[in-house]
Each structure stands twice: as C-alpha cells, then as structure tokens.
Design a protein around this motif. Structure first.
Motif, PDB file in Angstrom:
ATOM      1  N   SER A 192       0.838  -1.346  -0.147  1.00 49.35           N
ATOM      2  CA  SER A 192       0.040   0.050  -0.131  1.00 49.35           C
ATOM      3  C   SER A 192       0.812   1.150  -0.010  1.00 49.35           C
ATOM      4  O   SER A 192       0.401   2.324  -0.489  1.00 49.35           O
ATOM      5  CB  SER A 192      -1.095  -0.009   1.134  1.00 49.35           C
ATOM      6  N   GLN A 197       1.169   3.650  -3.287  1.00 45.95           N
ATOM      7  CA  GLN A 197       0.275   4.234  -3.561  1.00 45.95           C
ATOM      8  C   GLN A 197       0.392   5.602  -3.414  1.00 45.95           C
ATOM      9  O   GLN A 197       0.635   6.100  -2.389  1.00 45.95           O
ATOM     10  CB  GLN A 197      -0.983   3.668  -3.089  1.00 45.95           C
ATOM     11  N   ASP A 198       0.150   6.300  -4.438  1.00 44.10           N
ATOM     12  CA  ASP A 198       0.063   8.161  -4.265  1.00 44.10           C
ATOM     13  C   ASP A 198      -0.529   8.586  -3.058  1.00 44.10           C
ATOM     14  O   ASP A 198      -0.119   9.356  -2.518  1.00 44.10           O
ATOM     15  CB  ASP A 198      -0.378   8.791  -5.471  1.00 44.10           C
ATOM     16  N   SER A 199      -1.729   7.874  -2.839  1.00 39.64           N
ATOM     17  CA  SER A 199      -2.549   8.413  -1.721  1.00 39.64           C
ATOM     18  C   SER A 199      -2.005   8.400  -0.332  1.00 39.64           C
ATOM     19  O   SER A 199      -2.056   9.252   0.393  1.00 39.64           O
ATOM     20  CB  SER A 199      -4.251   7.840  -1.988  1.00 39.64           C
ATOM     21  N   SER A 236      -7.322  -2.244 -12.860  1.00 40.99           N
ATOM     22  CA  SER A 236      -6.427  -2.180 -12.003  1.00 40.99           C
ATOM     23  C   SER A 236      -6.418  -3.144 -11.044  1.00 40.99           C
ATOM     24  O   SER A 236      -7.457  -3.270 -10.551  1.00 40.99           O
ATOM     25  CB  SER A 236      -6.136  -0.717 -11.892  1.00 40.99           C
ATOM     26  N   ALA A 258      -9.375   2.507  -6.642  1.00 40.94           N
ATOM     27  CA  ALA A 258      -9.458   3.405  -5.501  1.00 40.94           C
ATOM     28  C   ALA A 258     -10.367   3.116  -4.722  1.00 40.94           C
ATOM     29  O   ALA A 258     -11.651   2.931  -5.266  1.00 40.94           O
ATOM     30  CB  ALA A 258      -9.586   4.887  -6.279  1.00 40.94           C
ATOM     31  N   ARG A 301       2.676   0.959 -12.456  1.00 40.81           N
ATOM     32  CA  ARG A 301       2.609   1.654 -11.146  1.00 40.81           C
ATOM     33  C   ARG A 301       1.819   0.993 -10.144  1.00 40.81           C
ATOM     34  O   ARG A 301       2.267   0.402  -9.138  1.00 40.81           O
ATOM     35  CB  ARG A 301       2.425   3.111 -11.177  1.00 40.81           C
ATOM     36  N   SER A 302       0.577   0.597 -10.582  1.00 38.49           N
ATOM     37  CA  SER A 302      -0.390  -0.101  -9.695  1.00 38.49           C
ATOM     38  C   SER A 302      -0.060  -1.390  -9.225  1.00 38.49           C
ATOM     39  O   SER A 302      -0.343  -1.887  -8.303  1.00 38.49           O
ATOM     40  CB  SER A 302      -1.537  -0.185 -10.428  1.00 38.49           C
ATOM     41  N   THR A 343       1.630  -2.696  -5.882  1.00 35.63           N
ATOM     42  CA  THR A 343       1.184  -3.105  -4.725  1.00 35.63           C
ATOM     43  C   THR A 343       1.268  -4.458  -4.509  1.00 35.63           C
ATOM     44  O   THR A 343       1.332  -5.015  -3.265  1.00 35.63           O
ATOM     45  CB  THR A 343      -0.581  -2.536  -4.688  1.00 35.63           C
TER      46      THR A 343
END
Length: 477
Positions: free
Chosen positions: A57, A60-62, A143, A147, A381-382, A385
């Motif tokens: 996790s 992830q950007d968030s 993905s 989100a 990128r995804s 995770t």
C-alpha cells in the motif's frame, strides 16, 4: 524552578506533549495534548495491524501524499508545542544567565524535534517521485487495486508464477541504441517466492521469433544478417532490441518496439509468457552499488579490463566499489561470455543478499537517485502493490539458476526444444519444491505415501535440469 528543571520538562514534553503544561498547572491543556498524542499512537498502531499488505500500500500515491502532509503537519505542531511549553514554564523568573541558557537550548530543542519529521517527509517525497519516474508502464484495463476498494484476495487471479525479464544494457552517450548484454528471466512462484533465474547468452545465433509476428515474417528462418565489415555479427540475441528499434518500417511505422519484441522473442525461446521487463543500465548499476556502500565478493582470480588491459580487479575477498564490481561482472579479457555470465550472477546474488533494510534506509536518497538513473521498465505503477510483497518473499526464498551455455547448448546451433524442455523442468521443480514444503507441514496421508522432497521432481526416472543456487560457484576457481 531552575534552568535545568525547565529544560528537563521541555525534553519530557518532546517525548510526551503536554507534560510541561501539567507541571505548570495547565491541566486541561496538558491532558488534551497527552490524549491527542496517545490517540495518535493507537491510530498508527491500528493502521499497521489492520491494513492488508501494508508495504504494498505504501507504493500508492494517496498513502504517500498523506504521509508527507502528515509529517509536515506533525513537525510544525511539535515545534509549536515545544515553544508553548517553554512559555508556560515561565522562564522569565530565571536569572538572566539562566534565561539565556534555557532560551538557547529550548530553541535548539524546538528545531531538533522537527528534524525527524522533515527527514520522513523528504524521503517519502523522494520515494514517491522516484516511483513516478521509473514505473510509467500502461495500466492494465482493470487495475488490481481500484481506488477505495479492498485488494483482491488473490491479486494474481489464480496464476502460479510471474515471469520478469531482467536485462543489463550497455547504452551510453557515445553509443547508438541499446544492446542487451545480460538477459535473465526470473520466474517467481507467487505463493512461496521460489525463483528460477534463467540466463541466455548474448551471442545466441539464429534466434527464432514468435510465429505470426512482424519479425518472424522478416526472418522466417531465424535472425540472420550479413556479417559486419570487421567480421563481427549484429544478428545475435543481444541485438534484437536495437534492430527492432532501428527498423520501425517492419512494424508499420511504429517506433520503439525493441522492448516488446525482445520480450516476445525470449518468451518464445524459453516457452514462457513474459509479463514485464526491467532494463538496467550497467553503469547505472555501478552507481547503485556505490549508493549502498559497495558489495563484498570473493574474486576467484585476477580480472583484467580496459582497452589496453590497464585495469585490474585483484583476486581475493574484498568490498568492491561500483566500477570495480561492474568490471568484474562485464570483462571478457582473457575470459569468455560464459564465465562473465557466472560473474554477473555472483554480483546479483551479492547485491540481493547485502542490500539489507538498514542500509537502504540509511542511504535512501542516494539509492533512489541511482535507481531513477539506472532502471527502465514497463511495469505499471499499480502492480507495485502486489510486487513489493512478492519481492520480499523472493529475498527469503530458494533462488536457483539455469544457464544456457556450452556444453549444455551450442550458441551457434541452439537446440530450441531442449531449451524449452529444460526451462519447463526447472519451473516445475521450483513449483514442486513449494508444494512439497506445504505438504510437509500437514499430517501424512493414511496410505503411507510420502511427498517429494523440496527441489526434487515428482516425476520418477527423470533427472532435473542443471540448476544451481544463485551464488553457487561464486568465489570458486
């Protein structure tokens, strides 16, 4: 209250905000600060304990943005708390010399407590930017982690293995195109992390392309070009990427097809479906080794390098800097491609074993900068995770190596069927080792049959492929 007492309560407030306020009689403010502090600690603990795949996790950007904002906010808040704590302790009642001493040290303490939050914010921001610069591959249609949704229980949708093409390229400012002089496929068992590292030699000739592809139509009998003016060849396996990039007309004008063509070609050669590739610039790799402080390797005999044989990596066990480690891995002077492949495997094994978490954290910014300069990949990128926890499994799992070098195969007249058969056998054995370990953890069956031993094939009468441990033979003559 003495200056020493003021400073003592300030130091305690740095660890437990509100302590100084309680000492000064401001119970309500002190209790509020302490309650917020304790609640924050419990909240962080709850997140760590209840988040599935916490490390994944953190790609992830968030999450990363939240950490940066949180670190900056907490740093400012801690600074304010220290300053206010100093004020409520009423240092004005101290003698002038005590006021000067207490004020100076209180200011230093206020700055010091901000530093850890600044380091965290800076490192996470660097990490986030590095991930964004490296992992630019197209996202899958669906993905794996949408989100606001919980990650699926099986992120690999029932697949047993993931296959990554790991390439070492020699791109340089004074060289046109990319030649992939190091080509390895890491086939990873998604349950255990057990990995087979399959190596192909750079000088493999008459390479076959997957039927139906533009390269197969151009070279139906295999990759073959006229000899270079100097007698060398530009139609070896390490030239496939460069050739595809240089001839967009083969692909209807589409440019930069080298990576996809090489993935298809090596996948077809081995009988595997390659998921993604990662290209490492060999001299960028040297910068990465320098960033972790060098690697310790046993050099079995002197390795000579340089245009005029002026360079030397001396025999013996020593810590090598990046440049020497790369020359040890790449030099063919008084040697050959196959010895070089073994040395490259030794460097990879040393890096995998010696890049411990403490070293990575201590040298984070240098490692991130080196990684950004050295890696090119199509991994989305995804997918990080799921790949991060898989990489952690690999670090503690069984890694074996299968190298297609003479006398196992002839690079001039490769036995393609043999290559595929040995690859399939190595992959089956790696998977069987996982199954055997799982079976050994359960009670024996009532019929008295036993499970195959880890690393051994379940097929009777057939010997395994010539696999070996990743660092087996390293340091040997």
């Amino acid at each position: 209250m003495s200056a020493a007492a003021v400073l003592g309560w300030l130091a305690l407030s740095a660890l437990a905000p509100g302590a100084a306020h309680l000492r000064a009689g401001r119970r309500r403010t002190g209790l509020i600060l302490l309650s917020c502090y304790v609640a924050g600690l419990f909240a962080l603990l709850a997140v760590a304990l209840t988040t599935d795949n916490l490390l994944g996790s953190l790609t992830q950007d968030s999450w990363l943005t939240a950490i940066v904002v949180g670190a900056v906010s907490l740093g400012v808040a801690w600074f304010v708390v220290i300053v206010h704590s100093f004020v409520v302790l009423r240092p004005g009642r101290l003698p002038q010399s005590g006021q000067i001493l207490a004020g100076t040290l209180a200011g230093l303490l206020a700055v010091v407590v901000v530093v850890p939050f600044g380091v965290v914010a800076n490192n996470v921001w660097t990490y986030q930017k590095t991930l964004g610069d490296i992992f630019t591959g197209p996202e899958p249609v669906e993905s794996p982690v949408q989100a606001g949704q919980k990650p699926p229980e099986d992120p690999w949708t029932g697949r047993e293995r993931v296959n990554l093409l790991l390439l070492g390229g020699d791109a340089d400012d004074n060289r046109t195109g990319v030649r992939t002089d190091s080509m390895n496929v890491a086939s990873i068992d998604v349950k255990s992390g057990n990995t087979v590292l399959v190596s192909l030699p750079r000088n493999l000739e008459n390479v076959r392309f997957r039927p139906g592809t533009p390269m197969a139509q151009r070279f139906p009998g295999g990759f073959r070009l006229p000899a270079d003016p100097g007698g060398g060849r530009s139609d070896l396996l390490n030239s496939v990427w460069e050739y595809a990039d240089a001839h967009p007309e083969i692909f209807g004008g589409r440019r930069h097809q080298g990576p996809q063509v090489l993935m298809e070609t090596i996948g077809y050669t081995l009988g595997l479906e390659i998921d993604w590739y990662a290209l490492v610039n060999m001299w960028g790799f040297a910068r990465l080794i320098d960033a972790i402080g060098g690697i310790t390797i046993t050099v079995e005999q002197d390795v000579v390098f340089g245009k005029y044989n002026e360079g030397l990596v001396k025999a013996g066990t020593r810590k090598l800097k990046g440049a020497d480690a790369m020359w040890y891995a790449r030099s063919r002077t008084f040697s050959d491609d196959y010895t070089r492949m073994r040395r490259q495997r030794c460097v990879l094994g040393a890096l995998l074993g010696q890049a411990d978490p403490a070293t990575v954290l201590a040298r984070f910014n240098r490692i991130a900068l080196a990684a950004k300069e050295l890696i090119r990949t199509d991994i989305p990128r995804s997918m990080l995770t799921n790949l991060v926890p898989l990489a952690l499994k690999v670090k503690n799992a069984k890694v074996t190596s299968l190298q297609f070098v003479p006398p196992l195969i002839s690079t001039g007249y490769p036995d393609w069927d043999k290559i595929r058969e040995l690859t399939a056998k190595a992959v089956r054995d790696s998977t069987a080792a996982t199954s055997a370990v799982a079976a050994s953890a359960t009670p024996s069956a009532s019929d008295g049959t036993s499970s195959p031993k880890p690393g051994k094939s379940a097929e009777p009468g057939k010997s395994g492929p010539p696999t070996k441990g990743l660092t087996e033979g390293c340091g040997a003559g």
